[in-house]
Design an enzyme around this catalytic site. Structure first.
Site, PDB file in Angstrom:
ATOM      1  N   HIS A  43     -10.709 -24.801 -38.027  1.00 14.00           N
ATOM      2  CA  HIS A  43     -12.089 -23.957 -37.468  1.00 14.00           C
ATOM      3  C   HIS A  43     -12.710 -24.654 -37.831  1.00 14.00           C
ATOM      4  CE1 HIS A  43     -12.102 -25.396 -41.790  1.00 14.00           C
ATOM      5  NE2 HIS A  43     -10.318 -25.211 -42.268  1.00 14.00           N
ATOM      6  N   ASP A 285      -6.331 -26.564 -40.600  1.00  7.01           N
ATOM      7  CA  ASP A 285      -5.314 -27.983 -40.222  1.00  7.01           C
ATOM      8  C   ASP A 285      -4.209 -27.855 -40.795  1.00  7.01           C
ATOM      9  OD1 ASP A 285      -5.768 -28.140 -43.407  1.00  7.01           O
ATOM     10  OD2 ASP A 285      -6.346 -29.699 -43.388  1.00  7.01           O
TER      11      ASP A 285
END
Ligand SMILES: *[C@@H]1O[C@H](CO)[C@@H](O)[C@H](O)[C@H]1NC(C)=O
Ligand SMILES: *[C@@H]1O[C@H](CO)[C@@H](O)[C@H](O)[C@H]1NC(C)=O
Length: 374
Positions: A43, A285
């Site tokens: 994101h 991540d």
């Protein structure tokens, strides 16, 4: 090509990234065509999720969106990534949206769902009959939400064995030595932050500084100048590395995903007409780190906002082959990823061979996740 995956728990420090490139497809030669694309991205810019005691900016008055939410910069970053994808794949992915061309999946988190929306706004600009309001060039594209504990994308499903093995990593000589060797850094950071900083918490320090650096430089504490931030980044990456540290961990963490990916490409190759040939996955991540780790290519750097791993399935007269790219940041540059023994232009069969020790079907995965399943 020999499969490099063994069941021995070796500590693998191979950095899989090759040369940086910034070409735009298609550079295809005659008889060479792009067949399918899978993009997984992190994101965009978000507000902090946690912070340390001495942080005056971890206060809701600075974050009207709430904590852990996508910020305007994150919307723009993903909109631009969508445009980059359109530029790269313009001749492959038709300009008009159709569910026959693309399928989009996201974890069930506000910031990944919103990032996918922003990305798709950059990827698709409606034309002709797709324009439903004059002058408003946006069109809806469905985003399929996956459960938070989905093993394929979120990679957060309960897997007791994973927990046990991660515990062993934390007890390993490597991890313990790393902890000892950095005790001065931890002590310094603990004083600055007012939080007890160690191997388990340094990723919070890293994350806050990374978030602030991207949001507003004046939020970054001045003591950062006295700290070896490269070392902080490296140590912060251990939060991800410990989950993919051994071959067995790689398999438990990313096996269902690679099983899914390989089945997906196989379906495309077998000409299953129901399969959209462009797959977009909006994730985190952690997810980016894990899929890199699954290919033996994690580089011990925490993934940046909107960083992307791209698997391109291509075909030439010799058959199908795969290129894996890692686009680390919002520049045009990306790195070629080496999948164990297989570099750029890896034959699909070799890719499968190299990933054979990692990829695992959900049923077997579930069995292997049980603690007494040695
Ligand atoms: C950055 O933060 C400072 C201090 O809160 C503020 O004065 C400044 O307006 C902010 N800059 C931007 C671009 O938001
Ligand atoms: C972006 O990533 C590339 C590697 O892919 C690196 O060479 C470059 O320095 C990075 N740029 C920034 C601004 O971080």
């Amino acid at each position: 090509m020999l499969a490099a995956v063994t069941t021995v728990s070796i500590l693998c420090f191979l950095i899989g990234a090759g040369e940086s490139r910034h070409i735009t497809y298609p550079t295809a030669e005659a008889g060479d065509e792009l067949v399918s694309v899978v993009v997984m991205y992190r994101h965009g810019d978000r507000s902090p999720i946690a912070s340390f005691q001495n942080d005056p900016y971890y206060d809701s008055s600075y974050w009207p969106e709430g904590y852990g939410q996508l910020l305007s910069k994150g919307v723009l970053r993903h909109y631009n990534l969508g445009k980059w994808l359109r530029n790269r794949y313009g001749s492959f992915l038709p300009a008009e949206y159709s569910p026959k061309h693309i399928q989009v999946y996201s974890t069930d988190v506000d910031r990944t769902l919103m990032s996918a929306q922003a990305n798709l706004a950059g990827l698709y600009t409606p034309v002709d009959s797709h324009i439903w309001e004059e002058g408003f060039l946006w069109e809806p594209v469905p985003i399929h939400r996956l459960a938070l504990d989905d093993p394929v994308l979120a990679m957060n499903s309960a897997c007791p064995k994973q927990g046990v093995l991660e515990g062993e990593v934390k007890q390993s000589d490597f991890y313990q030595t790393l902890s000892k060797d950095n005790s001065d850094l931890f002590k310094t950071l603990s004083e600055y932050t007012g939080m007890s900083v160690g191997m388990g918490t340094i990723s919070i320090v890293y994350d806050v500084i990374y978030v602030y650096r991207n949001h507003n430089e004046s939020f970054v504490p001045s003591w950062v100048e006295d700290v070896d931030m490269e070392q902080v980044n490296y140590l912060a990456s251990m939060a991800f590395a410990k989950s993919i540290y051994t071959d067995e961990l790689k398999r438990l963490k990313t096996g269902p995903f690679y099983n899914y990916l390989i089945n997906y490409f196989s379906d495309v190759i077998s000409g299953d007409s129901d399969v959209a040939k462009f797959l977009m996955l909006s994730a985190h991540d952690s997810t980016i780190s894990y899929v890199l780790g699954g290919m033996g290519a994690f580089d011990f750097q925490p993934p940046e906002f909107a960083s992307s791993v791209i698997w391109e399935l291509r075909k030439n007269t010799d058959g199908h082959y795969i290129n894996v790219l890692y686009k680390r940041n919002s520049t045009d540059t990306y790195d070629d990823i080496k999948v164990y023994e297989c570099s750029l232009d890896c034959a699909f069969d070799d890719f499968k061979l190299n990933m054979a020790g990692v990829s695992v079907d959900p049923e077997t995965w579930h069995e292997e996740c049980q603690i007494n399943s040695y």
